[in-house]
Design an enzyme around this catalytic site. Structure first.
Site, PDB file in Angstrom:
ATOM      1  CD  GLU C  29      59.379  78.283 -87.093  1.00 21.81           C
ATOM      2  OE1 GLU C  29      59.817  79.230 -86.423  1.00 21.81           O
ATOM      3  OE2 GLU C  29      60.037  77.233 -87.282  1.00 21.81           O
ATOM      4  CB  SER C  59      59.403  71.545 -88.072  1.00 21.80           C
ATOM      5  OG  SER C  59      58.526  71.097 -87.091  1.00 21.80           O
ATOM      6  CD  GLU C  60      63.288  76.373 -87.033  1.00 18.05           C
ATOM      7  OE1 GLU C  60      63.285  75.297 -86.406  1.00 18.05           O
ATOM      8  OE2 GLU C  60      62.746  77.413 -86.594  1.00 18.05           O
ATOM      9  CD  GLN C  82      59.100  83.458 -85.605  1.00 16.06           C
ATOM     10  OE1 GLN C  82      59.254  83.158 -84.436  1.00 16.06           O
ATOM     11  NE2 GLN C  82      57.956  83.290 -86.237  1.00 16.06           N
ATOM     12  CG  PHE C  83      65.022  85.883 -85.105  1.00 11.94           C
ATOM     13  CD1 PHE C  83      65.615  87.131 -84.962  1.00 11.94           C
ATOM     14  CD2 PHE C  83      63.739  85.703 -84.635  1.00 11.94           C
ATOM     15  CE1 PHE C  83      64.931  88.178 -84.365  1.00 11.94           C
ATOM     16  CE2 PHE C  83      63.051  86.743 -84.029  1.00 11.94           C
ATOM     17  CZ  PHE C  83      63.648  87.986 -83.892  1.00 11.94           C
ATOM     18  CG  ASP C  85      69.973  84.015 -84.670  1.00 11.31           C
ATOM     19  OD1 ASP C  85      70.933  84.346 -83.973  1.00 11.31           O
ATOM     20  OD2 ASP C  85      69.329  84.837 -85.355  1.00 11.31           O
ATOM     21  CB  ILE C  87      69.330  78.864 -90.767  1.00 10.19           C
ATOM     22  CG1 ILE C  87      69.308  78.196 -92.138  1.00 10.19           C
ATOM     23  CG2 ILE C  87      70.746  79.262 -90.383  1.00 10.19           C
ATOM     24  CD1 ILE C  87      69.780  79.088 -93.281  1.00 10.19           C
ATOM     25  CG  HIS C 127      66.627  86.355 -81.150  1.00  6.57           C
ATOM     26  ND1 HIS C 127      66.812  85.603 -80.025  1.00  6.57           N
ATOM     27  CD2 HIS C 127      65.414  85.999 -81.624  1.00  6.57           C
ATOM     28  CE1 HIS C 127      65.737  84.844 -79.819  1.00  6.57           C
ATOM     29  NE2 HIS C 127      64.878  85.064 -80.774  1.00  6.57           N
TER      30      HIS C 127
HETATM   31  C1  TPP Z   1      64.038  76.364 -83.223  1.00  8.27           C
HETATM   32  C2  TPP Z   1      63.288  77.648 -83.085  1.00  8.27           C
HETATM   33  N1  TPP Z   1      62.535  78.095 -84.100  1.00  8.27           N
HETATM   34  C3  TPP Z   1      61.861  79.244 -84.006  1.00  8.27           C
HETATM   35  C4  TPP Z   1      61.923  79.998 -82.870  1.00  8.27           C
HETATM   36  C5  TPP Z   1      61.178  81.339 -82.782  1.00  8.27           C
HETATM   37  N2  TPP Z   1      60.149  81.301 -81.743  1.00  8.27           N
HETATM   38  C6  TPP Z   1      60.363  81.779 -80.500  1.00  8.27           C
HETATM   39  S1  TPP Z   1      59.074  81.508 -79.474  1.00  8.27           S
HETATM   40  C7  TPP Z   1      58.164  80.794 -80.713  1.00  8.27           C
HETATM   41  C8  TPP Z   1      56.793  80.259 -80.423  1.00  8.27           C
HETATM   42  C9  TPP Z   1      56.847  79.260 -79.298  1.00  8.27           C
HETATM   43  O1  TPP Z   1      55.597  78.670 -79.107  1.00  8.27           O
HETATM   44  P1  TPP Z   1      55.397  77.604 -77.960  1.00  8.27           P
HETATM   45  O2  TPP Z   1      56.446  76.557 -78.026  1.00  8.27           O
HETATM   46  O3  TPP Z   1      53.988  77.133 -78.051  1.00  8.27           O
HETATM   47  O4  TPP Z   1      55.629  78.409 -76.600  1.00  8.27           O
HETATM   48  P2  TPP Z   1      54.778  79.624 -76.025  1.00  8.27           P
HETATM   49  O5  TPP Z   1      55.328  80.877 -76.604  1.00  8.27           O
HETATM   50  O6  TPP Z   1      53.358  79.387 -76.387  1.00  8.27           O
HETATM   51  O7  TPP Z   1      54.997  79.581 -74.550  1.00  8.27           O
HETATM   52  C10 TPP Z   1      58.889  80.748 -81.904  1.00  8.27           C
HETATM   53  C11 TPP Z   1      58.399  80.199 -83.175  1.00  8.27           C
HETATM   54  C12 TPP Z   1      62.739  79.517 -81.830  1.00  8.27           C
HETATM   55  N3  TPP Z   1      62.896  80.181 -80.693  1.00  8.27           N
HETATM   56  N4  TPP Z   1      63.399  78.341 -81.958  1.00  8.27           N
END
Ligand code: TPP
Ligand code: TPP
Ligand code: MG
Ligand code: MG
Lengths: 326, 344, 326, 344
Positions: C29, C59-60, C82-83, C85, C87, C127
């Site tokens: 991501e 989509s881990e 990305q973190f 966590d 995984i 995190h």
């Molecule tokens: C399962 C998971 N994978 C990765 C992340 C890291 N992460 C935090 S916010 C984010 C982007 C979220 O995008 P979106 O769902 O469009 O929400 P927005 O920030 O646009 O409100 C990611 C990849 C996470 N929180 N949870």
């Protein structure tokens, strides 16, 4: 006094709790009309109806997540994993959402997640697993693993009544293979967090749980008969929170300990048990604490291979003799 | 109506004037509270990251406003507005961001990750998608107990890709649960544009795969969001099951305060600035004679006063004491063991 | 000789491998134009193009699953969480699909799954995690966790070249906090499975890894200065397969051991390490093997709480002194 | 054409007569092989459970037949037919079920969980949905290497509820990967009817949520399945991306051999028996003059002979020796440690 199998005792325990407390309901794959892949919930749909025995889609994360949500609202869900191997699909939900809910946010999440674990049934790599180590590691989850008919009933009832999330690991090899007389109408509650002395002894302590209790007992008897040594067998019953006191008391008495579990060696919970014995009873040890476990491989399908990879009673005998001779 | 003012047109969506002003109040409160947080962040008083909902306050406030007492919603990081509508207090939010002992989670969790199930909100965890199954479970409890309550859960465009989103919405759909799923189509998931997240243009079509109604609404049109959400909520309340609502909006700030937005086009940001939901709402109020600038200014002043007070009230609150570090992992035992090397 | 940070060394290692071997590609991501949440892959998209630096959906499970599929076909994917966590969302895919692939079906799955782990950065419960125990338990996965700049580079390169799936745990606290001179153009490969003596000593062995290596070294120096005792610090570097030989050799020399990790106590990998020491060096132990770990809670957000829950250098000092005085 | 036979109509879907007969051969081989397995199961020679595809052989064989050398498919438990088409040998399947040392997985994995990536099939693991991301990864490798190869993955109606299905198909769709996803709508997931699995009627509409083409085909019409799959496969091959195909069929046997099917209606089973894909195919062949009963009987005899031989060939094969129990967990080290209490 009717003789029940392990599976029947589990079923009876759930049945009694559902009859007693209308907040209790069941959800899972094929738990309704079909009564579950192993028929643990047979008859529940007819008795308690579709709203308390819910057939779900194939969605372990949703099953656990929905159980958590319902539990926040005061219900008492019991979620079945068709095989416990599929709990891995709910790993995130259990370790991140459920386990932390009280600590991070004051949420009460009294759910039970249960399912058939373990090998010796030619189930191959994905229908034979012992998943405890993966959840054992996460603060916030309780873990129970009954070995006896009585505890199969007593622990499911205790788990349902517990205010914390509990993973209940039943062993599918024991389902129909062990029987015990259970007095009708007795409200059996096995307290969570308390081990049981399955056999008293003074020369060696075996710490074990689930189906391995029986293999350990078999080994203990053989040793008693053939070597004249007396082996104590501790059936943990609850893996988390662990009953350190029971383990340590026994080790201080026998001065030798063997940990036996069906899970793989590396990273299996025997490591933790050994660390605790070492921390709390080092001075009492006359020998290293050893372990009998599965080998570090997936569980293979062929009987020859499965029997080789998994721990057997003769392995326990051999390890026990080594320790006794130390 | 006082002589001299524009004659007021009929207020849509069954709202009254007081409610319109209340919505304005929450919009302003949300935006201003975040601005306060930016200041505190710059002063290093916010402990972790800061996440803005600039440009999205409209959908957040309006959708939450469509709920009734007893309903429960689950916000995302950009749904501060929805929590304020449900009764979360600005001072609680400030305390959370600053990890104060007095915060709703006692300094254990960050930003708006906190709950009040009585007021009707359940804070998220970070793992995206997970709240959908959980909210399905809450909706399930409503159904099992035959309560006429409704659940609402927010999901980002990015989070629609998560397995948990799918499992949860499908579960709700097939069990016909009273759940409204709001998909916030704000153009990005962190740096990833929605076009790299999914091959669909309109996220509302994802509803089709679950056999539930899906509707798209202009997320920066406060009253439209209110109306669409209210319809879905009231349908859910009478046993009509689950609905997916796509709110089309735009994340004008970066993912978090530290994000340089290098991947966002300046023109696009400017374009959406011209489509600001609060500005548009103010214009609607004034154009239709539902409010004049005096009354709005009074609300602004009220918000300012409340926030001044909230900041003053908590800025000097202590951080949590270590005595609280180990409690409540379980209901029983009541505390985790203090490790031996830490014994006094 | 340029001075690199831990993060730069990791980046350089990946960069060199991508330049060397066109089978290597990155997916995750925001790894593309943005260069990753921590900028580990900054510049990669520009250099290697969109087909070798792939921004994925959130989509881990799909990231890891797709990496596995591509690896079966001979590619060498490096998947970023990305973190770390997150995984947990790929737990099923990693433990059931990836880990078993060779054993159950002869499939080669040379993937690397990497991401920022660990606390001390006020990241709160989701995190800040150390996930090693959950994967440590599954035969078929390798686990590495570099503590130094040199190993950050050497282990990512070794992981990419390894024919088995490797989870690479980088520590986000170290990213920009430690620096080291790394000779330009040196093809640094840290062999997987080999621990490192981070500090020689003779009175006590500390077994540790990742960021805790630094806290342990700090403690060791303080003890040397204040107590005149000499503490050996073993940096495991690879957690699986574990370098038993290095651990045991040190313990046999010092006769006292302390395991230090950032993960929670119960079920953390210290248990396994203690079990191994106990099995292989019991006779050499003059004291119980003890551990310094996090407390058994989620990681709280407030600095006061996080600092209390996580292990600190002074805890190591205290535990070490206790052992030295035993 | 010999005098006296019905004049043959044009063969559809670009197939020739030889291919039609080959498809018949695989249909018969699949069904007969499963019948042999039933016998072996009753004799307790099958070690674990036995899973039938009775009534589904048509879609399985026809869809696989639409692939070309170099393509790769991933079968489910009920896609024995697809593996035979790709070149898996009956004796391998028998050995797998009987856990023989000589089986493709050396007795480590059960039933049709085995691979041959050269021939073009990747056996599933039990965890439903997981093969979709993995096959997306295989399709990704084709795309990255600019190979004109295609992946195909089967998913049950039940498994569409799994998070991994969603993540995998969405990943493939947005990356525009050459992947065909066949959803087998066979009425049940174990005992659970499709109506308790999803709220949609037609599973093909799930494609809409991923922005890819979705098509429904009569799964018991061999040539229709072939044609629809071939179109999707060839579109994928030329860069047209991912397609979802719903094959509508019915699981006439229980989930596994031990299942009493109490939840299935007898009438429905009977109805679908009248819609048997093999019978229908035979009828089509004969009606159109593409094959007569003599030639079909010859194929049947060939199948019988092959299966007699296959059973004979492996029935007495040994179970795996314990020397093989610990190898190949890793490439390196080459063997797991033999635990001390097992040392000879
Ligand atoms: C399962 C998971 N994978 C990765 C992340 C890291 N992460 C935090 S916010 C984010 C982007 C979220 O995008 P979106 O769902 O469009 O929400 P927005 O920030 O646009 O409100 C990611 C990849 C996470 N929180 N949870
Ligand atoms: C993740 C997961 N959960 C549960 C199971 C147990 N299980 C095996 S087959 C099956 C039913 C599958 O139904 P469907 O996908 O429709 O395929 P079919 O059997 O109809 O071919 C279930 C629930 C599993 N294999 N994987
Ligand atoms: Mg977004
Ligand atoms: Mg099905």
């Amino acid at each position: 006094m009717p003789e029940l199998t392990y599976l029947e005792a589990l079923r009876q325990g759930m049945w009694e709790e559902m009859a007693r407390d209308e907040r209790v309901f069941i959800l899972g794959e094929d738990v309704g009309i079909y009564g579950g892949a192993f028929k643990v919930t047979e008859g529940f749909f007819e008795k308690f109806g579709a709203s308390r025995v819910i057939d779900t889609p194939i969605s372990e994360a949703a099953i656990v997540g929905a159980a958590a949500g319902a539990a926040h609202m005061g219900l008492r869900p019991v979620a079945e994993m068709q095989f416990i191997d599929f709990i891995s699909c709910a790993y995130d939900m259990l370790t991140n959402y459920v386990a932390t809910a009280r600590y991070r946010a004051g949420l009460s999440t009294p759910i039970v997640v249960r399912g058939p674990s373990g090998g010796f049934v030619r189930g191959g790599p994905f229908h034979s697993q012992m998943p405890e180590a993966a959840f054992f590691h996460t603060p916030g989850l309780k873990l129970v693993a009954p070995a006896t008919v009585r505890d199969a009933k007593g622990l499911i009832k205790a788990a349902i009544r517990d205010d914390d999330p509990v993973i209940y690991l039943e062993h599918k090899f024991l389902y129909r293979r062990i029987k015990e007389n259970i007095p009708e109408g007795e409200d059996i509650i096995t307290p969570i967090g308390k081990a049981r002395i399955a056999r008293e002894g003074k020369d060696l302590t075996i710490v074990t749980y689930s189906a391995m209790v029986w293999k350990s007992l078999e080994a203990a008897e053989q040793i008693e008969k053939e070597d004249g040594a007396s082996v104590e067998v501790i059936d943990l019953r609850t893996l988390l929170p662990m009953d350190d006191a029971a383990i340590i008391a026994s080790v201080k008495k026998t001065n030798r300990a063997l940990v036996v579990h069906e899970d793989t060696r590396t990273g299996g919970i025997a490591g933790e048990i050994i660390a605790r014995i070492n921390e709390q009873a080092f001075e009492w040890l006359d020998a290293p604490v050893m372990r009998v476990t599965a080998h570090d491989t997936p569980i293979p399908y062929a009987p020859t291979l499965e029997d080789f990879v998994l721990p057997q009673a003769q392995d326990v005998v051999k390890a026990a003799r080594w320790l006794l001779a130390y | 109506m006082t002589a001299g003012t524009v004659p007021a047109s009929t207020i849509p969506a069954g709202l009254n004037r007081e409610q319109l002003l209340e919505i304005y109040y929450f919009l302003r409160l949300t935006r201003s509270l975040e601005e306060r947080l930016v200041n505190l962040y710059r002063q290093s008083k916010v402990i972790g990251g800061l996440y803005r909902s600039l440009g999205q306050e409209g959908e957040s406030v309006a959708s939450a406003y469509a709920l009734r007492p007893g309903d429960i919603l689950s916000p995302l990081i950009r749904n501060l507005g929805s929590m304020l509508v449900r009764g979360a207090k600005p001072v609680e939010v400030l305390r959370q961001y600053m990890a104060k002992a007095t915060s709703p989670t006692k300094g254990r969790e960050l930003n708006i990750h906190f709950n009040d199930l009585q007021l009707g909100y359940l804070g998220q965890i970070s793992h995206l998608g997970d709240m959908v199954p959980v909210m399905a479970g809450i909706a399930l409890s409503f159904k099992l107990r035959k309560e006429t309550r409704v659940g609402l859960v927010y999901v980002g465009d990015g989070a629609t890709s998560a397995g948990a989103f799918h499992e949860g919405i499908n579960f709700a759909a097939v069990q016909h649960l009273p759940l409204v799923v709001i998909v916030e189509h704000n153009g990005f998931s962190y740096s990833t544009p929605t076009s790299r997240q999914t091959a669909v243009e309109r996220l509302a079509v994802k509803a089709k795969g679950y056999g539930i109604p899906g509707v798209t609404v202009d997320g920066n049109d406060v009253l439209a969001v209110y109306e669409v959400t209210r319809d879905a909520v009231e349908r859910a309340r009478v046993g009509g099951g689950t609905t997916l609502i796509e709110v089309v909006t735009y994340r004008r700030k970066g993912h978090a305060e530290h994000d340089d937005q290098r991947y966002q086009s300046k023109d696009e940001i400017a374009k959406w600035e011209g489509n600001d939901p609060v500005d548009r709402y103010v214009e609607t109020l004034q154009k239709n004679g539902w409010a004049d600038s005096t009354i709005l200014a009074a609300i602004d002043a009220r918000v300012t006063g409340q926030l001044d007070q909230a900041v003053a009230e908590c800025e000097n609150d202590p951080l949590p004491s270590i005595d609280t570090a180990l409690t409540e992992v379980f209901a029983n035992p009541p505390s985790a063991e203090r490790l031996w090397f830490r014994d006094a």
